[in-house]
Design a protein around this motif. Structure first.
Motif, PDB file in Angstrom:
ATOM      1  N   LEU A 116     -13.706  -6.077  -2.804  1.00 28.98           N
ATOM      2  CA  LEU A 116     -13.917  -4.645  -2.604  1.00 28.98           C
ATOM      3  C   LEU A 116     -14.651  -3.987  -3.773  1.00 28.98           C
ATOM      4  O   LEU A 116     -14.920  -2.775  -3.729  1.00 28.98           O
ATOM      5  CB  LEU A 116     -12.570  -3.950  -2.388  1.00 28.98           C
ATOM      6  CG  LEU A 116     -11.782  -4.388  -1.151  1.00 28.98           C
ATOM      7  CD1 LEU A 116     -10.433  -3.690  -1.102  1.00 28.98           C
ATOM      8  CD2 LEU A 116     -12.574  -4.113   0.119  1.00 28.98           C
ATOM      9  N   ASP A 121     -10.255 -13.296   4.840  1.00 29.70           N
ATOM     10  CA  ASP A 121      -9.740 -11.954   5.058  1.00 29.70           C
ATOM     11  C   ASP A 121      -8.794 -11.949   6.256  1.00 29.70           C
ATOM     12  O   ASP A 121      -8.483 -13.004   6.838  1.00 29.70           O
ATOM     13  CB  ASP A 121     -10.882 -10.950   5.228  1.00 29.70           C
ATOM     14  CG  ASP A 121     -11.752 -11.242   6.446  1.00 29.70           C
ATOM     15  OD1 ASP A 121     -11.308 -11.971   7.355  1.00 29.70           O
ATOM     16  OD2 ASP A 121     -12.887 -10.727   6.489  1.00 29.70           O
ATOM     17  N   ASN A 155       0.824  -1.205   0.000  1.00 31.39           N
ATOM     18  CA  ASN A 155       0.000   0.000   0.000  1.00 31.39           C
ATOM     19  C   ASN A 155       0.859   1.256   0.000  1.00 31.39           C
ATOM     20  O   ASN A 155       0.414   2.327   0.400  1.00 31.39           O
ATOM     21  CB  ASN A 155      -0.940   0.016   1.209  1.00 31.39           C
ATOM     22  CG  ASN A 155      -2.193   0.841   0.953  1.00 31.39           C
ATOM     23  OD1 ASN A 155      -2.635   0.969  -0.179  1.00 31.39           O
ATOM     24  ND2 ASN A 155      -2.760   1.381   2.021  1.00 31.39           N
ATOM     25  N   THR A 188      -7.025  -2.432  -2.289  1.00 22.96           N
ATOM     26  CA  THR A 188      -6.919  -1.881  -0.936  1.00 22.96           C
ATOM     27  C   THR A 188      -6.259  -0.503  -0.934  1.00 22.96           C
ATOM     28  O   THR A 188      -6.298   0.191   0.086  1.00 22.96           O
ATOM     29  CB  THR A 188      -6.127  -2.820  -0.002  1.00 22.96           C
ATOM     30  OG1 THR A 188      -4.812  -3.020  -0.543  1.00 22.96           O
ATOM     31  CG2 THR A 188      -6.839  -4.153   0.158  1.00 22.96           C
TER      32      THR A 188
END
Length: 272
Positions: free
Chosen positions: A101, A133, A34, A69
């Motif tokens: 998502l 998850d 990320n 994400t």
């Protein structure tokens, strides 16, 4: 973040797979932590013109962990430096996602940037049990919901299923289920003891050969169904081999690297 350039066919286990009959260059953007910065995206875009193959587009493949994400805003920031190249037809964006998502806003973004979408799902809920998850909750219902959203928005997608010991004896029912989800192509990665995947497998050569025999039988019975990635690669492999176009140094083709390593040559010669 992670960057790699690779020729067609040298895939990591769950990368987006491509179905063109022409070889395409891939630029893999691993969004694992990320933390990919806009500066990295700008640098990649600036050099993309030098990476393009005259015979086709450069595929920018977003993968690694779960790319979505990043969130819509940051993801779009990373896409912005590529826009001039995309509009010129030099690049194509692809994403490999578990679809959990995906909502209407994500569908709008994927359509707006003309993404090629691959979804990771290993079959019905019982075969998909290992996809959970961070809290250990099963992801199947959310994956199925994301796939429905893609279909509702008219976004074409492919599927990749990792076939483990739980599903190796049921290729026909696995493909029946995957086909009902509406993909244009299905890819099957048979689990192997190699690389980082050294904790479990248990699949024998005989089981793998029966599995691929079942895949061939399913294809014969469902000629109008979705394309099967491995069989398309096998067709390409045989065409090149028989036409003399196969280079001596290219022994590791897409057909070799897509989990048909279990003594594939024998059944290639038998069934094709």
């Amino acid at each position: 973040s992670r960057l790699a350039r690779t020729p067609f066919g040298q895939h990591q286990r769950e990368l987006k797979h491509h179905h063109s009959r022409r070889s395409r260059a891939l630029l893999l953007l691993g969004v694992v932590s990320n933390e990919m910065s806009p500066e990295v995206a700008h640098a990649v875009a600036a050099s993309a013109a030098d990476l393009t193959d005259p015979s086709g587009q450069l595929d920018i493949v977003w993968h690694g962990g779960e790319p979505l994400t990043l969130g819509l805003r940051k993801f779009e920031e990373l896409l912005a430096p590529f826009e001039e190249l995309r509009h010129a037809g030099w690049i194509q964006h692809s994403v490999q996602t578990n679809a959990t998502l995906i909502d209407d806003e994500w569908c709008d973004l994927l359509a707006r940037y003309q993404f090629s979408v691959g979804v990771s799902i290993d079959g019905p809920a019982a075969l998909n049990a290992r996809r959970v998850d961070l809290r250990g909750r099963p992801a199947f219902d959310r994956i199925a919901r994301g796939i429905r959203r893609l279909r509702d928005h008219g976004i074409r997608f492919s599927l990749i299923a990792v076939v483990g010991i739980e599903g190796i004896e049921q290729p026909e029912s696995l493909l029946d289920f995957l086909a009902t989800l509406g993909p244009h192509t299905i890819g099957l990665n048979v689990e192997e003891l190699e690389g980082v995947n050294d904790q479990r497998c248990g699949i024998t050569q005989a089981q793998a050969e029966r599995f691929w025999q079942g895949v061939l039988d399913w294809r014969r019975a469902h000629g109008e169904g979705p394309a099967l990635r491995e069989l398309e690669r096998l067709t390409d492999y045989l065409y090149l081999a028989r036409s003399g176009q196969r280079a001596a140094g290219s022994a590791k083709s897409g057909a070799d690297t897509a989990s048909i390593r279990f003594r594939q040559r024998r059944w290639m010669e038998t069934w094709c």
